[in-house]
Design a protein around this motif. Structure first.
Motif, PDB file in Angstrom:
ATOM      1  N   GLY A 239      -7.847   0.647  -4.458  1.00 31.64           N
ATOM      2  CA  GLY A 239      -7.155   1.384  -3.413  1.00 31.64           C
ATOM      3  C   GLY A 239      -6.863   2.790  -3.900  1.00 31.64           C
ATOM      4  O   GLY A 239      -6.351   2.969  -5.004  1.00 31.64           O
ATOM      5  N   TYR A 241      -4.795   6.230  -4.008  1.00 33.97           N
ATOM      6  CA  TYR A 241      -3.421   6.654  -3.744  1.00 33.97           C
ATOM      7  C   TYR A 241      -3.205   8.090  -4.218  1.00 33.97           C
ATOM      8  O   TYR A 241      -3.865   8.565  -5.137  1.00 33.97           O
ATOM      9  CB  TYR A 241      -2.426   5.732  -4.455  1.00 33.97           C
ATOM     10  N   LYS A 290      -0.976   5.862   0.211  1.00 36.51           N
ATOM     11  CA  LYS A 290      -2.432   5.763   0.356  1.00 36.51           C
ATOM     12  C   LYS A 290      -2.998   7.112   0.796  1.00 36.51           C
ATOM     13  O   LYS A 290      -2.415   7.805   1.632  1.00 36.51           O
ATOM     14  CB  LYS A 290      -2.803   4.698   1.402  1.00 36.51           C
ATOM     15  N   GLN A 293      -3.152   8.628   4.607  1.00 35.30           N
ATOM     16  CA  GLN A 293      -2.390   7.737   5.479  1.00 35.30           C
ATOM     17  C   GLN A 293      -0.908   8.107   5.544  1.00 35.30           C
ATOM     18  O   GLN A 293      -0.060   7.261   5.797  1.00 35.30           O
ATOM     19  CB  GLN A 293      -2.561   6.290   5.032  1.00 35.30           C
ATOM     20  N   GLU A 397      -6.361  -4.366   0.434  1.00 39.06           N
ATOM     21  CA  GLU A 397      -7.009  -3.061   0.468  1.00 39.06           C
ATOM     22  C   GLU A 397      -8.164  -3.032   1.465  1.00 39.06           C
ATOM     23  O   GLU A 397      -8.344  -2.056   2.202  1.00 39.06           O
ATOM     24  CB  GLU A 397      -7.507  -2.666  -0.929  1.00 39.06           C
ATOM     25  N   ASN A 400      -6.986  -2.967   5.024  1.00 38.96           N
ATOM     26  CA  ASN A 400      -6.520  -1.625   5.337  1.00 38.96           C
ATOM     27  C   ASN A 400      -7.679  -0.698   5.669  1.00 38.96           C
ATOM     28  O   ASN A 400      -7.616   0.103   6.606  1.00 38.96           O
ATOM     29  CB  ASN A 400      -5.712  -1.082   4.154  1.00 38.96           C
TER      30      ASN A 400
END
Length: 497
Positions: A239, A241, A290, A293, A397, A400
């Motif tokens: 993921g 970030y 994220k 996002q 993840e 998402n």
């Protein structure tokens, strides 16, 4: 809207040339951060010919936007998550390997006489009001099990409710370190090129790496790019970030030199001091989310500044910046040959611990290329399958990613160019296609395709950094569509309407 890190003021980078024409080497390294330059150093002193290709300036991507902290512990879900996902033996391997990487950095500095403000300090985990006590207790236990020395003394400027310290960790100026090391190793056998963006990588009997103005052929390729460029299976196991940092001038008391992680209910703030050209500064890192996002990115800077002013007496904010990280599904990075690739090595999933893991990746990968045994290579195997340890994060993840892809393909931000204000970016649909539209400070519109060329997600505007960010796998692009970071190789195409 440039947000330079504190290290930029301290370093005057030499100019390495841009690749032009066709050359060959034993190893071609894509990326001139701490991973790539350390690998180049280890391979070149072992007699290998090396070429390093950096799309920007050496050290001025992820490495130059870190906090310069070096520690054997880990961030993210913590040491205890490794023990619970795997076992205590794995925990010990991770801590032992990270400590060895910090020791290597210290050794390289001594051998090459590098001035980069390296010093041994304590790492401290604590809370002031008793938040996250179970997390702190679990980390204290895991640190002891891993063989680290644990002390109850946390030398913070405010009374600590609960916490512990691990001595003999370290801090330095990461940009000064990497740029200095690059200057030391630049030679006929270790050629470093800047502003040489890779546009194509092909494996074959000999690998071929193409830039916009040249080509390198080599038997081995190292993707030292924070996350591999192009399509790789590992992208589904991570993921992306973003985390932010603010530094202000200290006008009152400040903590002793050290790494301070203050735990709050929903946040983990990392604090340290540094002697900058502005004087003593206190910096804080946090407010992670994220990539692509978060609607109001500037809010992250405001919250960090508020934290600094609540905890310390500080004056003007003199630096603010952000950095990207890729969290692995099972809490352990992916280092080594990629799945299905015999000659390409990757190093990714470092979380917020990239300086140490980047150095460790260089150690593991260089040993593999030199056909030397490395006792940690299996621990970080890039092609490993760990369904039990990875399942929850893998599902989260990828769910998402699927949500973001479908949601954004069905929505737009604006119906007309007039709705795009200065320094703003919006997604518009024209004749059935989506476009990313930005209006700069002079009122000029910049229009690019809105579909990320990596895997087809719709990009989002990042106000704090004036960039287009992909919410799926973390590719980021300038207002002109140029690739800034992430797995995307190709830019967002410019559009003239």
């Amino acid at each position: 809207m440039e947000n330079p890190s504190v290290w930029r003021d301290e370093v005057h980078s030499p100019a390495f040339p841009q690749l032009s024409g066709d050359i060959s080497a034993d190893v071609v390294i894509i990326g001139g951060g701490i991973t790539g330059i350390t690998a180049a150093y280890l391979l070149s002193i072992a007699g290998k010919s090396v070429v390093v290709l950096e799309s920007n300036k050496v050290g001025q991507s992820s490495t130059g936007f870190s906090t310069g902290n070096l520690y054997a512990t880990v961030g993210g879900e913590g040491l205890h998550s490794i023990s619970s996902r795997f076992n205590e033996a794995k925990l010990i391997e991770v801590v032992e390997s990270r400590a060895a990487a910090v020791d290597l950095i210290e050794e390289i500095i001594a051998v090459n006489d590098i001035e980069c403000d390296f010093k041994r300090v304590s790492w401290n985990l604590f809370s002031l009001e008793g938040q996250r006590q179970s997390f702190i207790n679990d980390e204290r236990t895991a640190a002891a099990v891993a063989g680290l020395t644990v002390s109850s003394h946390v030398p913070y400027t405010s009374p600590v409710k609960d916490g512990f310290a691990v001595p003999n960790q370290a801090q330095f100026n990461p940009l000064k370190y990497v740029v200095s090391l690059a200057s030391k190793i630049d030679s006929e056998s270790c050629r470093i090129f800047e502003h040489s963006r890779v546009v194509k990588v092909e494996e074959g009997e000999t690998c071929t790496v193409e830039t916009e103005h040249g080509k390198v052929t080599a038997p081995k390729v190292i993707m030292a790019t924070h996350t591999p460029k192009g399509l790789y299976m590992v992208h589904a196991s991570m993921g992306p970030y973003r985390e932010y940092a603010v530094a202000a001038i200290a006008t009152g008391s400040y903590p002793d030199a050290g790494i301070y992680w203050e735990m709050q209910e929903t946040e983990h703030y990392s604090v340290r001091t540094y002697d900058s050209p502005h004087g003593k500064i206190i910096m804080v890192l946090g407010e992670m989310h994220k990539v692509g996002q978060k609607e109001e990115n500037l809010e992250c800077y405001h919250k960090l500044e508020a934290f600094l002013r609540k905890r310390f007496d500080v004056g003007d904010v003199v630096y603010r910046w952000s950095a990207q990280q890729y969290k692995p599904a099972d809490s352990i990075p992916y280092i080594g040959r990629s799945s299905g690739d015999a000659k390409t090595y990757i190093a990714t999933g470092f979380g917020a611990d990239g300086l140490v893991y980047g150095t460790l990746a260089a150690m593991i990968i260089s040993d593999s290329i030199l056909e030397k045994p490395n006792k940690w290579s299996k621990t970080y195997d890039a092609s490993r399958i760990t369904p039990l340890a990875s399942a929850s994060n893998f599902i989260k993840e990828n769910a998402n990613v699927a949500y973001e892809m479908v949601k954004d393909l069905l929505t737009t931000d604006a119906d007309s160019f007039a709705e795009v204000r200065t320094y703003e970016g919006k997604i518009m649909e024209l004749e059935g296609s989506k476009y990313a539209v930005h209006r700069d400070g002079d009122g000029e519109l910049h229009i690019v395709t809105a579909i990320c060329p990596h895997m087809g997600c719709v990009v989002h505007w990042n106000t704090a950094e004036q960039s287009w960010d992909c919410p799926c796998h973390g590719s980021r692009f300038s207002k002109h569509g140029d690739v800034l970071e992430g797995p995307a190789i190709n830019p967002l195409k410019k559009v003239v309407i």
